[in-house]
Design a protein around this motif. Structure first.
Motif, PDB file in Angstrom:
ATOM      1  N   ILE A   1      14.569 -41.612-121.955  1.00  0.00           N
ATOM      2  CA  ILE A   1      14.408 -40.406-121.125  1.00  0.00           C
ATOM      3  C   ILE A   1      13.100 -39.715-121.508  1.00  0.00           C
ATOM      4  CG2 ILE A   1      15.304 -38.099-120.643  1.00  0.00           C
ATOM      5  CD1 ILE A   1      18.109 -39.207-120.944  1.00  0.00           C
TER       6      ILE A   1
ATOM      7  N   GLU B   1      11.924 -29.864-114.836  1.00  0.00           N
ATOM      8  CA  GLU B   1      13.345 -30.293-114.804  1.00  0.00           C
ATOM      9  C   GLU B   1      13.477 -31.539-113.966  1.00  0.00           C
ATOM     10  OE1 GLU B   1      14.318 -26.690-112.580  1.00  0.00           O
ATOM     11  OE2 GLU B   1      12.374 -26.731-113.594  1.00  0.00           O
TER      12      GLU B   1
ATOM     13  N   HIS C   1      -2.605 -31.506-122.483  1.00  0.00           N
ATOM     14  CA  HIS C   1      -1.165 -31.605-122.607  1.00  0.00           C
ATOM     15  C   HIS C   1      -0.490 -30.358-122.048  1.00  0.00           C
ATOM     16  CE1 HIS C   1       2.591 -32.630-124.293  1.00  0.00           C
ATOM     17  NE2 HIS C   1       2.644 -31.483-124.929  1.00  0.00           N
TER      18      HIS C   1
ATOM     19  N   ALA D   1      16.021 -39.427-116.583  1.00  0.00           N
ATOM     20  CA  ALA D   1      17.383 -39.788-116.998  1.00  0.00           C
ATOM     21  C   ALA D   1      17.953 -40.852-116.057  1.00  0.00           C
ATOM     22  CB  ALA D   1      18.281 -38.552-117.014  1.00  0.00           C
ATOM     23  N   LEU D   2      17.706 -40.678-114.772  1.00  0.00           N
ATOM     24  CA  LEU D   2      18.195 -41.670-113.804  1.00  0.00           C
ATOM     25  C   LEU D   2      17.564 -43.041-114.057  1.00  0.00           C
ATOM     26  CD1 LEU D   2      19.724 -42.457-111.261  1.00  0.00           C
ATOM     27  CD2 LEU D   2      17.787 -41.618-109.910  1.00  0.00           C
TER      28      LEU D   2
ATOM     29  N   LEU E   1       5.099 -36.311-125.174  1.00  0.00           N
ATOM     30  CA  LEU E   1       3.896 -37.144-125.231  1.00  0.00           C
ATOM     31  C   LEU E   1       4.285 -38.611-125.302  1.00  0.00           C
ATOM     32  CD1 LEU E   1       1.805 -35.215-127.881  1.00  0.00           C
ATOM     33  CD2 LEU E   1       1.087 -35.706-125.553  1.00  0.00           C
TER      34      LEU E   1
ATOM     35  N   ARG F   1      12.538 -34.557-115.739  1.00  0.00           N
ATOM     36  CA  ARG F   1      13.524 -34.963-116.733  1.00  0.00           C
ATOM     37  C   ARG F   1      14.733 -35.624-116.065  1.00  0.00           C
ATOM     38  NH1 ARG F   1      14.710 -34.849-121.896  1.00  0.00           N
ATOM     39  NH2 ARG F   1      16.936 -34.852-122.384  1.00  0.00           N
ATOM     40  N   GLU F   2      15.116 -35.049-114.928  1.00  0.00           N
ATOM     41  CA  GLU F   2      16.245 -35.610-114.199  1.00  0.00           C
ATOM     42  C   GLU F   2      15.919 -37.027-113.724  1.00  0.00           C
ATOM     43  OE1 GLU F   2      18.740 -33.873-110.482  1.00  0.00           O
ATOM     44  OE2 GLU F   2      17.710 -32.433-111.785  1.00  0.00           O
TER      45      GLU F   2
ATOM     46  N   GLU G   1       2.406 -27.719-121.991  1.00  0.00           N
ATOM     47  CA  GLU G   1       3.421 -27.168-122.889  1.00  0.00           C
ATOM     48  C   GLU G   1       4.831 -27.675-122.533  1.00  0.00           C
ATOM     49  OE1 GLU G   1       4.017 -24.836-125.375  1.00  0.00           O
ATOM     50  OE2 GLU G   1       6.127 -25.136-124.859  1.00  0.00           O
ATOM     51  N   GLY G   2       5.486 -28.277-123.479  1.00  0.00           N
ATOM     52  CA  GLY G   2       6.879 -28.676-123.260  1.00  0.00           C
ATOM     53  C   GLY G   2       7.052 -30.117-122.800  1.00  0.00           C
TER      54      GLY G   2
ATOM     55  N   TYR H   1      18.849 -44.782-124.744  1.00  0.00           N
ATOM     56  CA  TYR H   1      18.883 -43.920-123.562  1.00  0.00           C
ATOM     57  C   TYR H   1      18.103 -42.624-123.823  1.00  0.00           C
ATOM     58  CZ  TYR H   1      21.069 -40.968-119.922  1.00  0.00           C
ATOM     59  OH  TYR H   1      21.304 -40.115-118.878  1.00  0.00           O
ATOM     60  N   ASN H   2      18.349 -41.998-124.951  1.00  0.00           N
ATOM     61  CA  ASN H   2      17.660 -40.736-125.252  1.00  0.00           C
ATOM     62  C   ASN H   2      16.160 -40.920-125.420  1.00  0.00           C
ATOM     63  OD1 ASN H   2      19.856 -38.891-125.189  1.00  0.00           O
ATOM     64  ND2 ASN H   2      20.570 -39.744-127.123  1.00  0.00           N
TER      65      ASN H   2
ATOM     66  N   ALA I   1      18.904 -44.670-117.235  1.00  0.00           N
ATOM     67  CA  ALA I   1      20.243 -45.241-117.021  1.00  0.00           C
ATOM     68  C   ALA I   1      20.138 -46.540-116.226  1.00  0.00           C
ATOM     69  CB  ALA I   1      21.139 -44.239-116.310  1.00  0.00           C
TER      70      ALA I   1
ATOM     71  N   PHE J   1       2.393 -38.097-117.124  1.00  0.00           N
ATOM     72  CA  PHE J   1       1.077 -38.693-117.167  1.00  0.00           C
ATOM     73  C   PHE J   1       0.657 -39.141-115.774  1.00  0.00           C
ATOM     74  CE2 PHE J   1      -2.341 -41.088-118.872  1.00  0.00           C
ATOM     75  CZ  PHE J   1      -2.565 -40.532-120.101  1.00  0.00           C
TER      76      PHE J   1
END
Lengths: 298, 298, 298, 298, 298, 298
Positions: free
Chosen positions: B84, B105, B30, B112-113, B36, B108-109, B32-33, B80-81, B116, B93
């Motif tokens: 993401i 980042e 895994h 999010a796309l 999972l 994550r971006e 860090e950050g 949505y949350n 949505a 993964f």
């Protein structure tokens, strides 16, 4: 520009999804104050029933012979209260579909009466479930004791749910019985419609994939193996091309019938007393008493 | 001597089990950050989607027509949350397996796309699921109302999960779609690979044991019964003897096909429009339009 | 008159249900101080075992290579304590049925020894489960990585529970092993009796409806598809007409056998090394090495 | 002999404790169908109110400016339903004590009206609580921002519960308001009776041990420190020697009063506008406007 | 007319409460992706810290000397992850109030560094808390063992939270330290500001009502009784009439001071080494070394 | 370089914290198989006791007069089992501190005996608590009914816990009684040592900050207000400078005494029958029968 801000997409989706035209027919318009059918409550109802019927096997408490009456007393009361709520939820659901309009109090009163009647049937339910436990024990060389069967055989789980649901259906409760048998279907892969009629000493070995249709009639001492379907062959349509509800369309199995794994019996046929149906076969005609039918040899 | 002290056995086991050679290939290293994949979160994602698609049937709240927009708004935000986070978990993964290295980042971006975009598809998902509910209702004489089908038919549960998972897979999300269809597989015994393509008005009766492979193409108004397999017959191996991924290897079912219980259809065969496949049979060749094939009579 | 007062019905039901004659044979007379078999604890035991065997895939924690030993240490200790309790519960259950009377301390001491022995087997369990993961990966073109198989393939879930349960059964623990395999049966539709003997590189595709009986012997590199039954054909009865326990009555599958979906193999027959059994067929006789048998063409 | 069998002691205790004479006056005879006052529900009511009044500080959701209306909509609906149930529970409780007999439907209808009225007051509650937050911020050099005060100052917690409870009491709801202020008492050590009347910009520093009696009247811009008692000196008894209820017996604090730690003010005295009461003193007489009273120097 | 339909009242309240002017200053505008301060997580942080500092007294596991390192390892890792999240939440909160704009990654990186530094201080925290336990034991004739003090003395709970919070504050973490000490305030009635400086062998007897202000300096071997206030007498205002933050305004207690119950010490006074302050008195001037001051006799 | 990798700091902290020298005296060396004192179990013990003593006010069930015996029966059994475990935990804890070594079985046997004896005292506990409820009702003009007092007055909560804990202490149970009174201390701010002796019709108004020491003796019909301390003035030290345990050092309050808020009474003094002690004063000498003492007027 913040690349994470997709709020316009979300907002648009919320607006579309909240448009009442988009959820017509898929929306349960809940009436203020009515209870909702709740799978959590129904699960609890099944667990309480099991704790009452098989004392000491289910539930958290460490019941012993001195404390059996206390436990049964508390469980019966708790079951009664949950049943009133869920039966009322079922009745409200039923009304809605029937276009009927019953007073809320009257539905609660009816629910209380039906809940009490159901509880009055529990001693009889225990008697018949005891025969199912016996049948499972004597029919399986791998079974080591009654306790093993009660605590972990999927057949007993599915048959218990069926017998509970069948009583509720006989009392006239809508929706709730079907949810209860579908719970067992999900847990065991055994799908018994609450409308089926099933005699004593009934057992199912392994069970995954078994289907027993709504108008089946099953005698005493019947044994099914995994994957057996007792289904409908076809069903008459009404003038609009929709299936006509309520017509007998599933098999009749007389006493002492055995059906082996993955056999499929379809339509309102009768499998005669003591007949044996072999595995992986497809039966759409009557089978006489005592007959043994099987797949052609390879 | 204390007969309970087996700490040397435990210590030895811990040492062996902590030796990195012993868990090579079985360990998820895994980062860090990174989030999972979480079956609890994915279960919640499915429940929220159901609560949005079928308002009033799922979720704890007592929604009514005044409050539908509030509930859908909150559920969409919550979905949505969670999406993401779980899509990001899937992307991480995926990277790992591809040997790619994407910035956190950026993952994550991207998540999010994609989340949505998925939410933007929900109105369409509701439209097609409405056709599945209709198909189940008109195809089952035992069904009493749409509500019964939405709240307890396993087919709707399995098809909902499939349609959600399929959208996510189309968006390019790894791993997560498969976990979502396997959840439904566990609950219903219906195993639909998220890669399959399935038209509107699709229904499955009873459903336990149904298998629909990754490259299946299923038209509109198709109905399957329990135990039907739409599988691969065999698959070509590469030079190392490993199966080659991604080759079309499962059946095509054209519009208006019916397949009865426990039938097995294998390979890239086509079952023509309006054909009927009888129960318990084994099909490895094309079936022409409108044909009816069945097991040999016993 | 208060139309809600059905307390006489409830009271009567409680009295009947508390009458010891009515629950004879259905009652678990719990001995003060004994632990109870608990499905919650057993579920936890299985989850802890998975978290130990496949670090990073199961459990809440974000394990990494620095912290693997801490996590395995804590999980092993927790598993040990839960196992002692549940093994003791199984032993007490067993005694009861055997009419034996063991001292409580001695049962606890025995349980601790067996729990430690089980933990001593975990490294070996990991080694063999690694071969099962490999077999699933190389046998399925739809599989994208080991991680997907470990986290969501039902076969791995069912085989893990079976291998855990089989070890416990070999150690002489009653009841508990069966509950563990029935948990997997409920989740996956795959029913493997803990008594079966199964070699390495074992895999099951899709899996719903698979049944593997108590006296089966399965070699290495064997693959089964969904709906396969490895069952008993019939079983000899004793003088009272009850089945005789413990007689070998299920098939032997030698190395490298493949059995396709919904095939049924019954009785103490031997399927020879490398043989292939086609789908939807019914086999009650030996199949020679390397043979390929299939359903008659329609 | 089994030294663990103390069942005769337990049975005797159960019998004695179930004897209705032994619990007379200590028993809440619950009427079938009535809701029960529930500290869990009341806790939830307070949490929902906080989530509505201070958006983004309380509750699980990640509210933002786009989604505020959805969250407030859902929370208001949920609050409304919980309030109906708990207000009805309070009304039933009240009836019982008054010897009144109200129809259940009518109590539910009344509860719904009162719940709606309470919700109608929430905007006003938010306005006045905003002044309390300001007063805490400007009165404490250790406060770093409004957010710190809203999220962790016990005074705001206690004053919020008081203002909620006071509204409910003004609407005529029995029992429930007191339970709500006692919750804050337990969490903060600040005991404000819901009957007290308290102006805007009210604050309490630290707060543990503060007592504000039922008939207190407190003006605007008043500040109390920890351990301050605004109590009754004595109370007139009726002919039976019981205290007469409802007589004004607690202090009046006019605008801009400050009372320092552990001061005790007893009886229907008036502390005049702008007066300062020093710590650890005992006041039983009026204090004039602008006066500063303090303990004798040591 | 349906007397239950108050939806217009609810709708109006929702509209007013959703108007952004009505919640200005009371709203936490959450930034997408930032963690939120969570009292559940902070409670968990405190529990994990206690489980690490006092092994065997807190936490669910049955730690023994063989397994101490495993437990501490897992707890430290879990604490680290939770701390990163909550410190980041505090940092984000702080920025917002400072009008600063820090990159999210950078705040996460900072949070990880601070979390690691905090964990590096745990051994020192254990050493000093050991002296507090000693002080409580030797100062209370009712204490029977260290274990009793560690497991149930409120002073240890409050001082533990304070020492944890003080370390976090020293590391520059905003908001979170105050929430942690307010948790202990709520549980114990002991309100220690995280900014206070407190030496070793510190103890508080009973504790309810104790207040220790933000700029207090307390030496070693100091003992306080319940209800003691170490507060500010008054504080200078800035040109806007607001209190000036950060000025020393609370007492200094040198080594070996005892303060009896309900005494109030206000302002930047010094209580000299070894002095004793009697109960229920009000001190606003320095007390010389070794002095004993008390309330006037009645 | 990965700026997040602080694993060396964590590893170093784990090593230091796992060093047995660092946790000497702070570690509870748990003996395999012994139960642990558990605040969750003790909380449950208190809740069950309340549900038994005040039927209908506590617990989830909707008890009515028909079902009281069932509920009390189940609650008593559950209480008995939890008590055995927790009393045994207390006994084990006690042994450890005493350096005694008791056989585990024998400690379990002893625990069962003590648990049964405690349950045998419940009827008497109900009788005396009924007098405390009466005293609270007749002493508070704000009280509207017994139900309000039972369900939300902190005094009843604290006195119930004290009376339960006192019985357990009288039976010789170590540690557990103190944890039980500290629970009430945390919830109510009322700190009553389980060793105190308190007569019937005892009440405490508001209560926050009340301290009642271990060797207090309190007669019948005594009333205390918030903030009252009944403490020790000083205590003799042994040759090592440690306090000598077990010496009477707290006040005696004879029948009918009233003590007003924040009064402090210290040492083995006697407050004579019917005396009144005013608020905020400091008493270290005997007070004669019927006397009224108060703070000097300002």
């Amino acid at each position: 520009m913040d690349s994470f801000d997709y709020s316009h997409i979300l907002t648009k989706a919320v607006d579309e999804l909240s448009d009442s035209r988009s959820y017509k027919g898929l929306f349960h318009q809940h009436k203020e104050g009515d209870p909702l059918p709740s799978s959590t409550s129904l699960q609890r109802i099944v667990e309480l029933s099991r704790a009452i019927l098989f004392p000491g096997y289910f539930g958290n408490s460490t019941v012993n012979k001195h404390t059996v009456p206390y436990h049964i007393g508390v469980n019966v009361e708790c079951l009664y209260n949950l049943l009133i709520e869920q039966i009322q939820a079922g009745l409200c659901f039923g009304q809605e579909n029937n276009g009927l309009k019953i007073q809320e109090e009257s539905s609660r009163e009816t629910a209380a009466l039906l809940a009490a009647r159901f509880i009055g049937k529990l001693p009889e339910l225990r008697r018949i479930l005891a025969t199912d436990v016996e049948a499972a024990y004597y029919g399986d060389p791998a079974a080591t004791c009654f306790g093993e069967i009660i605590s972990c055989y999927p057949a007993i789980r599915a048959i218990s749910n069926y017998r509970i649901a069948h009583e509720l259906l006989m009392l006239g409760v809508p929706l709730i019985p079907r949810i209860i048998t579908e719970m067992a279907h999900s847990e065991t892969g055994i799908d018994i419609h609450p409308g089926a009629q099933i005699g004593h000493h009934f057992t199912i070995d392994h069970g995954t994939g078994v289907v027993i249709g709504a108008t089946c009639i099953i005698g005493n001492n019947v044994k099914l193996y995994q994957g057996v379907t007792l289904g409908a062959k076809s069903f008459p349509l009404d003038d609009n091309g929709n299936p006509i509800k309520g017509i007998p369309r599933h098999p009749i199995l007389e006493n002492d019938v055995i059906v082996y794994s993955n056999a499929t019996i379809l339509g309102r046929v009768t499998i005669g007393r003591g007949a044996t149906v072999g595995g992986n076969i497809w039966v759409t005609e009557d089978v006489p008493e005592g007959a043994k039918i099987a797949q052609h040899k390879r």
